[in-house]
Design an enzyme around this catalytic site. Structure first.
Site, PDB file in Angstrom:
ATOM      1  N   GLU A  81      -4.114   3.950  -8.672  1.00 55.97           N
ATOM      2  CA  GLU A  81      -5.397   4.585  -8.368  1.00 55.97           C
ATOM      3  C   GLU A  81      -5.453   5.993  -8.926  1.00 55.97           C
ATOM      4  O   GLU A  81      -4.582   6.820  -8.647  1.00 55.97           O
ATOM      5  CB  GLU A  81      -5.652   4.644  -6.863  1.00 55.97           C
ATOM      6  CG  GLU A  81      -6.979   5.327  -6.544  1.00 55.97           C
ATOM      7  CD  GLU A  81      -7.289   5.450  -5.068  1.00 55.97           C
ATOM      8  OE1 GLU A  81      -8.210   6.212  -4.717  1.00 55.97           O
ATOM      9  OE2 GLU A  81      -6.597   4.803  -4.257  1.00 55.97           O
ATOM     10  N   HIS A 100       0.834  -1.210   0.000  1.00 56.09           N
ATOM     11  CA  HIS A 100       0.000   0.000   0.000  1.00 56.09           C
ATOM     12  C   HIS A 100       0.865   1.255   0.000  1.00 56.09           C
ATOM     13  O   HIS A 100       1.621   1.496   0.937  1.00 56.09           O
ATOM     14  CB  HIS A 100      -0.898  -0.037   1.237  1.00 56.09           C
ATOM     15  CG  HIS A 100      -1.938   1.028   1.263  1.00 56.09           C
ATOM     16  ND1 HIS A 100      -2.340   1.641   2.436  1.00 56.09           N
ATOM     17  CD2 HIS A 100      -2.675   1.577   0.275  1.00 56.09           C
ATOM     18  CE1 HIS A 100      -3.284   2.519   2.166  1.00 56.09           C
ATOM     19  NE2 HIS A 100      -3.499   2.502   0.863  1.00 56.09           N
ATOM     20  N   GLU A 159       0.876  -0.484  -4.798  1.00 54.20           N
ATOM     21  CA  GLU A 159      -0.259   0.406  -5.047  1.00 54.20           C
ATOM     22  C   GLU A 159       0.185   1.848  -4.878  1.00 54.20           C
ATOM     23  O   GLU A 159       1.001   2.144  -4.000  1.00 54.20           O
ATOM     24  CB  GLU A 159      -1.392   0.085  -4.059  1.00 54.20           C
ATOM     25  CG  GLU A 159      -2.653   0.907  -4.250  1.00 54.20           C
ATOM     26  CD  GLU A 159      -2.707   2.153  -3.371  1.00 54.20           C
ATOM     27  OE1 GLU A 159      -3.659   2.954  -3.553  1.00 54.20           O
ATOM     28  OE2 GLU A 159      -1.813   2.347  -2.521  1.00 54.20           O
ATOM     29  N   HIS A 161      -1.047  10.776  -2.346  1.00 49.63           N
ATOM     30  CA  HIS A 161      -2.326  10.278  -1.864  1.00 49.63           C
ATOM     31  C   HIS A 161      -3.271  11.394  -1.434  1.00 49.63           C
ATOM     32  O   HIS A 161      -4.407  11.478  -1.889  1.00 49.63           O
ATOM     33  CB  HIS A 161      -2.131   9.318  -0.689  1.00 49.63           C
ATOM     34  CG  HIS A 161      -3.424   8.886  -0.065  1.00 49.63           C
ATOM     35  ND1 HIS A 161      -4.000   9.566   0.991  1.00 49.63           N
ATOM     36  CD2 HIS A 161      -4.259   7.867  -0.359  1.00 49.63           C
ATOM     37  CE1 HIS A 161      -5.139   8.979   1.317  1.00 49.63           C
ATOM     38  NE2 HIS A 161      -5.312   7.941   0.515  1.00 49.63           N
ATOM     39  N   ASP A 182      -1.071   6.299  -5.879  1.00 47.76           N
ATOM     40  CA  ASP A 182      -2.126   7.245  -6.257  1.00 47.76           C
ATOM     41  C   ASP A 182      -1.544   8.296  -7.190  1.00 47.76           C
ATOM     42  O   ASP A 182      -0.432   8.792  -6.965  1.00 47.76           O
ATOM     43  CB  ASP A 182      -2.671   7.955  -5.011  1.00 47.76           C
ATOM     44  CG  ASP A 182      -3.038   6.977  -3.902  1.00 47.76           C
ATOM     45  OD1 ASP A 182      -4.160   6.462  -3.936  1.00 47.76           O
ATOM     46  OD2 ASP A 182      -2.192   6.734  -3.015  1.00 47.76           O
TER      47      ASP A 182
END
Length: 279
Positions: free
Chosen positions: A151, A41, A68, A83, A70
């Site tokens: 994301e 993450h 992962e 993020h 953003d």
């Protein structure tokens, strides 16, 4: 869509990482074929400042192949990895630019953001760590032989970010068969944005974040390969309903959960009967 082998020519380090990926499983691979997958993450955010290249490298050292992150956009149109909607928590923006509260990402140019320290808040040894551009982030993943769960963060703030992200992925070589087959998933809470990405690049696997109502799942399965909920909402009946459906590439929908409970990793995923966790 059949699983495609990874064909990379980026050195021994990448080949070793690919071997780990094959052993650990990957989005798109049936859970029965391997242990549930743990996706790092924001990189290894418990070992290094989140969403930085240091976090990517920390994940790599831990053997985490999937990472992962953003993506957001600067005032002058550059894609960066961040993020939060503001720069305050994970950089020194409030110190460097004291008169520019609330320090929203989209209010700063790429040059402004390149000056920020994105590491000191986490620990002294990370002082001077920078906010990476998406380009730099992709290149570090490529160097390490890692894979990306990307994301689109708050895309309503950045009209057209779906097409811009797709264009950058194409420019960096991430839309070839090796990457789209085993090394890339694009996700978002924005359902229309996920649908747009699927329309632009149908070969790319996509995920919807959240836990949609069971009656809506069949609609999402037309353009999403994954439904990725908070761990607390991955209840048995809901999980079974998701797994009964097939996504746009003809494979059963998959579930990668996050949030409270996901930190337990693969055992938590196995207990829920899901493919993996983002932790």
């Amino acid at each position: 869509m059949p699983r495609l082998p990874i064909r990379l020519a980026i050195g021994a380090t990448a080949l070793a990482a690919t071997a780990v990926a094959t052993a650990a499983g990957a989005p798109g691979k049936p859970a029965t074929a391997a242990a549930p997958l743990v996706i790092a993450h924001r990189g290894a955010a418990h070992r290094a400042p989140e969403n930085t290249l240091a976090a990517v490298d920390a994940a790599h050292r831990l053997g985490r192949v999937w990472v992962e992150n953003d993506v957001q956009r600067t005032k002058d149109g550059q894609l960066i990895v961040m993020h939060d909607a503001t720069l305050r928590r994970t950089t020194d923006a409030a110190t460097l630019f004291p008169g520019r509260a609330p320090w929203r990402v989209g209010d700063f140019t790429a040059a402004d953001i390149a000056r920020l320290d994105a590491g000191s808040w986490f620990g002294k040894r990370f002082a001077g760590e920078r906010v990476p551009t998406l380009t730099g982030y992709l290149r570090r993943l490529e160097r390490n032989g890692q894979a990306l769960l990307l994301e689109l963060k708050t895309p309503a703030r950045y009209p057209g970010i779906e097409a811009q992200t797709v264009a950058l992925l194409r420019k960096e070589g991430w839309l070839d068969r090796a990457h789209t087959g085993r090394r890339l998933v694009v996700q978002s809470f924005c359902v229309p944005c996920v649908r747009t990405v699927h329309a632009l690049v149908p070969q790319v696997r996509t995920g919807v974040l959240g836990a949609p109502r069971v009656r809506d799942l069949a609609r999402y399965a037309r353009f999403a390969d994954e439904i990725n909920p908070p761990m607390a909402q991955a209840r048995p009946a809901w999980v079974a309903a998701v797994h009964r459906l097939r996504g746009p590439h003809g494979r059963p929908l998959e579930i990668y959960a996050w949030g409270s409970g996901a930190d337990a990793g693969a055992p938590a995923a196995a207990a829920r009967g899901i493919e993996g966790v983002v932790a």
